[in-house]
Design an enzyme around this catalytic site. Structure first.
Site, short mmCIF file in Angstrom:
data_model
loop_
_atom_site.label_atom_id
_atom_site.label_comp_id
_atom_site.label_asym_id
_atom_site.label_seq_id
_atom_site.Cartn_x
_atom_site.Cartn_y
_atom_site.Cartn_z
N CYS A 398 4.86 8.76 -2.18
CA CYS A 398 5.12 10.09 -1.63
C CYS A 398 6.51 10.57 -2.04
O CYS A 398 6.73 10.91 -3.18
CB CYS A 398 4.92 10.09 -0.11
N HIS A 525 -0.63 7.83 -0.02
CA HIS A 525 -0.12 6.63 0.66
C HIS A 525 -1.15 5.51 0.53
O HIS A 525 -2.02 5.36 1.40
CB HIS A 525 0.14 6.93 2.14
N GLU A 527 -0.91 2.46 1.08
CA GLU A 527 -0.78 1.41 2.09
C GLU A 527 -1.78 1.57 3.24
O GLU A 527 -2.14 0.58 3.90
CB GLU A 527 0.64 1.38 2.66
#
Length: 600
Positions: A398, A525, A527
């Site tokens: 990001c 993102h 993750e």
């Protein structure tokens, strides 16, 4: 539907989220289908506007919900996809009640906490518990509900009252209350003290709820005499009192619960003994043991803005751990405050400046996570520059991608004033700009949120290889600014490759430096979708590049036969009705073929 409620007492931070996740995993291992709900008593509608220092990271779901980080634990442990309605807040409940009042739904009644707010809570729980979250079309068998906060908190009272009414409504055998409490060991006497838990349970019972199971947090396992004492004073069978003592990693918690027969106690309360099987945790146990045995280190420098609180980057940390275990490496994360890398810190605090650069230069890989605001941005740009010039594996997420673009424009294109309009609205060379559909007046829920598709522009790039050479992927987003499409061609001309874009081709999703060992930035993102045993491809790439295993990871991420463009054709199944009809399981967008209502 069976309901398991996890509450907490004495102090906050006992690990209710991990406990609830572990209970869900244990029940899933018993052959049950599980969903989860998190209740947060704060007045915020959602977690989106809360500072990471205040409440840890904001976890983002596929549907764009900005929710409590505990929902990330649920998704990782249970490998499910929750919705924004799986996070209940006081703000959401009161908003729903007030909207009903404004429409006149209450027909002139005086709107009160009881029954209107408590009824709204119960209706929300029942509705959301029925939403399938594991890829099947039918509802789950068990809903695990975590009640945030601590028993006695004034803001939790409506939820306590609602759950008391709810337990009566659904009846015995359908409701199990697990109370997580603290049994401290005082250094002065070296004895496990039960009084805090006694008081907590007494307070809980005074509010109309009686726990079926006690989960006691302590540094060591509870002595049998302590269990008997708790059983006597708390009116809980000794067999239903378990210890959540300290373990090397949180993957050990479900194993800890299994070894103490927590599933037996829960299944007994819910009348599920004949339905469930013995828990199958072989793969999970193996992963936990491997994690404990790893000794060869891989060192990652985390250059962030909120490094003072590790929960601010919880999902990033978990994704790094998943990837490191996958590469059989012991993860070591060095927290590098981005501000400490900036030139001004060399005079303001030279020791912090030297330490930050020492940690950065000693790292095997560098990760710059997301964030908001201009504090520390220059430090992130310097970290990206160091990684680029010194060929250190780099992953920017990001804002970490945006700072890499800014650095490249300044250093390679020679645009010294290149910047994001977030930090310099008047820059003459805006590399990063405000999104057209964003709002500058309202903060909550106005970003580009949730799952979006990214289409690979170059099929032989590192990111495409890591994702198995699919034509597109789906990842979760949370941002207000994006790379300026008007700058893309100039950046590409001097070597920056935009390997991933959205379906319009106007939004840049992935950047790479082709001639760098590993230099990738992602606007999304990754993750948020990483799982134990199924690490995020970009994190796997970072860890593998940091320890010289990238080529082997490319091989492991190759698409097997039968998979093309994100569609996987699995083995043929026979229809449940006994016919020889053949059905293919299509692994795309969570859609499966079915026969007579049964999915295959």
């Amino acid at each position: 539907m069976k309901y398991v409620v996890v509450s907490g007492g004495v102090v906050s931070g006992l690990g209710k989220g991990v406990t609830a996740s572990s209970i869900g995993l244990l029940l899933k291992a018993c052959g049950l289908r599980v969903t989860s709900i998190k209740i947060d008593p704060y007045l915020n509608t959602d977690a989106g506007t809360m500072s990471p220092f205040e409440h840890g990271e904001v976890f983002v779901l596929d549907d764009g919900g900005e929710v409590d980080l505990d929902l990330g634990n649920y998704e990782r442990f249970l490998d499910i996809k929750l919705t924004k309605d799986n996070n209940i807040t006081t703000g959401k409940i009161y908003q729903a009640v007030i909207d009903k009042e404004r429409r006149g739904d209450y027909l002139g009644k005086t709107v009160q906490v009881v029954p209107h707010v408590t009824d709204a809570i119960q209706e929300w729980i029942e509705r959301v518990a029925m939403i399938p979250v594991d890829g099947f079309s039918t509802s789950a068998d068990v809903c695990v509900i975590e009640l945030g906060g601590t028993i006695g908190d004034i803001e939790s009272m409506p939820f306590i009252e609602a759950l008391g009414q709810f337990s009566y409504r659904v009846g015995a055998g359908n409701f199990c209350l697990i109370h997580v409490s603290l049994v401290p060991v005082l250094n002065v006497v070296g004895e496990q003290k039960t009084k805090p838990t006694q008081h907590s349970v007494r307070g809980l019972r005074g509010l109309g709820l009686t726990p079926h199971i006690l989960a006691c947090r302590s540094t060591t396992a509870l002595d049998e005499s302590v269990k008997l004492k708790l059983s006597q004073f708390c009116h809980v069978p000794a067999d239903n009192i378990i210890t959540l003592y300290d373990v090397p990693n949180i993957w050990r918690v479900p194993i800890l619960l299994r070894d103490q027969k927590a599933h037996v106690a829960i299944l007994r309360v819910l009348n599920l003994q004949g339905t469930a099987t013995e828990p199958m945790l072989k793969e999970w146990t193996s992963r936990a043991e491997i994690c404990d045995m790893l000794h060869e280190q891989v060192r990652i420098a985390m250059v962030g803005k909120y490094t003072g609180l590790s929960d601010s980057y919880l999902s990033v940390m978990k994704a790094l751990l998943h990837a490191a275990v996958g590469c059989r490496k012991k993860l070591v994360v060095d927290w590098v405050p981005a501000c400490d890398l900036e030139d001004g810190m060399s005079k303001e605090n030279p020791d912090a400046y030297k330490l930050a650069w020492k940690l950065l230069k000693a790292a095997d890989g560098i990760l710059v996570p997301g964030g908001f605001g201009d504090r520390g941005v220059q430090g992130k740009i310097l970290a990206a520059k160091y990684a680029r010039e010194n060929r250190v594996p780099y992953l920017g997420i990001c804002l970490g991608m945006q700072t890499a673009v800014i650095e490249f424009a300044r250093s390679v294109l020679g645009l010294q004033d290149a910047n994001s309009t977030e930090f310099d609205p008047n820059t003459k060379n805006p590399c990063v700009i405000f999104m057209p559909e964003g709002s500058k007046t309202h903060m909550g829920g106005t970003m580009r949120l949730g799952s979006r598709r990214t289409f690979f522009q170059v099929m032989d790039c590192k990111s495409a290889k890591l994702y198995g050479n699919k034509s597109f992927i789906e990842e979760r987003h949370r941002h207000r600014y994006e790379v300026n499409p008007d700058m893309v061609s100039r950046l590409e001309d001097v070597g920056l490759s935009f390997t991933g874009k959205d379906e319009t081709g106007q939004r840049m999703e992935i950047i790479e430096l082709p001639n760098h060992p590993y230099y990738i930035g992602a606007q999304f993102h990754p993750e948020f979708k990483s799982r134990p045993g199924k690490p995020s491809p970009l994190f796997s790439g970072l860890i593998a590049a940091a320890c010289g295993q990238l080529d082997s990871v490319f091989q492991s991420h190759k698409v097997p036969n039968g998979i093309s463009n994100g569609i996987a054709i699995h083995k043929v199944n026979v229809c449940q009705n006994g016919n020889a009809a053949k059905f293919a399981k299509i692994a795309v967008d969570g859609i499966y073929t079915s026969c007579n209502g049964v999915q295959y």
